[in-house]
Design a protein around this motif. Structure first.
Motif, short mmCIF file in Angstrom:
data_model
loop_
_atom_site.label_atom_id
_atom_site.label_comp_id
_atom_site.label_asym_id
_atom_site.label_seq_id
_atom_site.Cartn_x
_atom_site.Cartn_y
_atom_site.Cartn_z
N ASN A 90 59.04 -25.92 -10.20
CA ASN A 90 59.53 -26.23 -11.36
C ASN A 90 58.39 -26.08 -12.40
N THR A 94 59.93 -27.89 -18.39
CA THR A 94 61.48 -28.17 -18.17
C THR A 94 61.54 -29.32 -18.15
N THR A 95 62.50 -30.10 -18.92
CA THR A 95 62.86 -31.26 -19.22
C THR A 95 64.41 -31.43 -19.14
N LYS A 96 65.21 -30.45 -19.66
CA LYS A 96 66.57 -30.58 -19.88
C LYS A 96 66.95 -30.44 -18.39
N THR A 97 67.87 -31.35 -17.94
CA THR A 97 68.61 -31.20 -16.60
C THR A 97 69.58 -29.91 -16.64
N ASP A 99 68.82 -26.94 -18.18
CA ASP A 99 67.74 -26.08 -17.94
C ASP A 99 67.31 -25.91 -16.70
N PHE A 100 67.18 -27.18 -15.98
CA PHE A 100 66.49 -27.46 -14.70
C PHE A 100 67.49 -26.67 -13.91
N ASP A 102 69.74 -24.05 -14.29
CA ASP A 102 69.56 -22.77 -14.89
C ASP A 102 68.49 -22.05 -14.15
N LYS A 103 67.39 -22.59 -14.25
CA LYS A 103 65.95 -22.29 -13.86
C LYS A 103 66.11 -22.11 -11.94
N THR A 252 68.28 -35.57 -19.14
CA THR A 252 66.92 -34.99 -19.21
C THR A 252 66.11 -35.68 -18.09
N THR A 256 58.86 -33.74 -12.74
CA THR A 256 59.13 -32.16 -12.71
C THR A 256 58.12 -31.45 -11.64
#
Length: 483
Positions: A90, A94-97, A99-100, A102-103, A252, A256
């Motif tokens: 990670n 990346t801080t938004k859940t 987005d996490f 999706d990544k 969020t 990380t």
């Protein structure tokens, strides 16, 4: 045909190595004043029936019998740890859940090896208030106002999962309502994340954060730590959500440092033995057999998350397997000998693997080939004599006393009565009825005898099946040849 004459048409198989055939004559046809003779009699090798099978012209019930075989697929991983994608790490930014999620999903989709049918790992979400039998594709569009405070729009709210898993049963391919205007109380009560894993895979998490602390899962769902790592295993032969969070995710994340490694559960994986069942006429048809096998291997390929397939190349009359090119994995097809031979692997091997080449299918039932075989066989056989079957120990003794027909080779590839003899009743015989019997038919057995070059007579016999067909006619005649 005279009013007092009766006909019994017949077609009877003569198995290889035998020389007799039996005609069932209606009992009421037999009487003291009726004699029988062959109006037509023909003997043919069974090569033509085989050709009819291929052309779908034969209605023989035997072709509707079930043929069964079995096949199993084994996967050998050179290194289970590198069977799938490299470790996900990670990014600290990346801080938004959302987005996490999706990544993670994009990482395993973009990095899945070419031999993988699907990405081995992804995260989606569900609405816990929905009945478990209701799939997300049914309720998410309907409740879009609740989740997104706007009407559902496929281009905006759909297509959120990796392409390779969007059609899996039960997955949620819609935008998670994290950080939307959905009320906090409703969100906390209803929205949960899920971790999905491909068949026969293992996920290793470097720590319990942020998965437990901020995505809503529990430590128990990740199992006991092994060398400060957490393992989740799907050892089933199908995709499944291995963990469903017990709490709503945070919008969020603050932790990380999470890493995820996905690998095969063990070096060798074998699926269950698959039964192949079809009618004989489909088994003999390359196009239909290839459809059965292609569907079977597609199902197994998906369930084992490994790309391999089978096709039939009609122009080359050849079956061809397509195996992964990677040196890190080996796919073995284990089947019964009759299936391997049917596919063109005639060496006796029952395990098919990369590099093996199937032989082209033989023209087993070529009309020209059947004609050549038949001509060679009947002309080599020469004339035959058909008599009533005798019970004496010396079956050929006095054979001509019961002579009923002579068969000669012709250019059609069969043995038949000459046209000049057909419809001639000079060789008619009297056949006795079964007195005081309720039997509807009387079995009468006839024998075929072969005349050799030295004029000796012996039982006819071919190494292949044959069949006789024709018409046995009964007529009233005062001159009787008693039998």
């Amino acid at each position: 045909m005279a009013a007092d004459s009766v006909d019994t048409p017949f077609r009877i198989t003569i198995p290889s190595g035998t020389s007799t055939f039996t005609i069932k004559i209606p009992n009421h046809h037999l009487g003291s004043n009726r004699q029988f003779y062959f109006q037509h009699l023909n003997l043919a090798p069974d090569f033509f029936s085989l050709e009819a099978e291929k052309l779908k012209l034969d209605t023989d019930p035997d072709l509707d019998q079930i043929v069964e075989s079995s096949v199993q697929v084994k996967i050998n991983h050179v290194d289970p740890k590198t069977a799938y994608a490299p470790t996900y790490q990670n990014a600290s930014a990346t801080t938004k859940t959302i987005d996490f999620m999706d990544k993670i999903n994009d990482h395993f989709e973009l990095n899945k090896p070419e031999h993988c049918y699907t990405t081995p790992f992804f995260i989606d979400w569900i609405d816990e208030s929905m009945h478990e039998e209701r799939e997300p594709k049914k309720y998410v569009p309907m409740l879009a106002q609740t989740y997104y405070s706007e009407a559902f729009y496929e281009a905006l709210h759909g297509n959120r999962l990796p392409n390779s898993v969007q059609e899996l049963d039960g997955v949620n391919n819609y935008l998670p309502p994290i950080g939307t205007s959905m009320s906090e109380a409703a969100f906390n009560a209803r929205i949960r994340l899920r971790i999905w894993m491909a068949p026969y895979t293992k996920a290793i998490f470097s720590s319990n954060t942020p998965y437990v602390t901020e995505l809503g899962f529990t430590l128990e769902q990740f199992g006991e730590a092994q060398k400060q790592q957490y393992h989740i295993v799907n050892d089933k032969a199908h995709w499944m959500p291995v963990a469903i969070a017990t709490k709503a995710p945070k919008t969020t994340i603050t932790k990380t440092d999470g890493r995820i490694t996905v690998s095969a559960v063990k070096p060798t994986i074998a699926n269950k033995i698959n039964k192949l069942s079809m009618v004989k006429r489909d088994w003999l048809d390359d196009a239909k057999l290839s459809v059965y096998l292609r569907e079977l291997f597609n199902q197994v390929s998906r369930s084992m998350n490994t790309n391999f397939s089978l096709s039939y190349i009609a122009g080359e009359k050849k079956y061809q397997f397509y195996f992964p090119s990677s040196g890190n994995i080996e796919v073995l097809i284990v089947c019964q000998p009759e299936l391997a031979i049917r596919l063109g692997f005639e060496s006796g091997d029952t395990t098919i693997f990369k590099g093996m080449k199937a032989n082209p299918q033989r023209d087993r039932y070529s009309i020209d080939d059947a004609q050549r075989k038949a001509l060679a066989l009947v002309y080599d056989t020469g004339p035959l004599v058909c008599t009533l079957d005798q019970v004496a120990s010396n079956r050929t003794s006095g054979a001509l006393d019961l002579f009923m027909a002579a068969l000669y080779p012709n250019v059609s590839g069969i043995l038949s009565m000459p046209q000049s003899v057909c419809s001639c009743a000079s060789n008619a015989v009297h056949l006795n009825a079964i007195t005081q019997s309720s039997a509807a038919h009387v079995p009468i057995t006839f024998r075929l005898l072969r005349i050799y070059d030295d004029e000796k007579i012996a039982d006819f016999s071919w190494k292949n099946d044959s069949y006789v067909y024709g018409t046995l006619q009964g007529i009233c005649n005062k001159q009787q040849k008693k039998v």
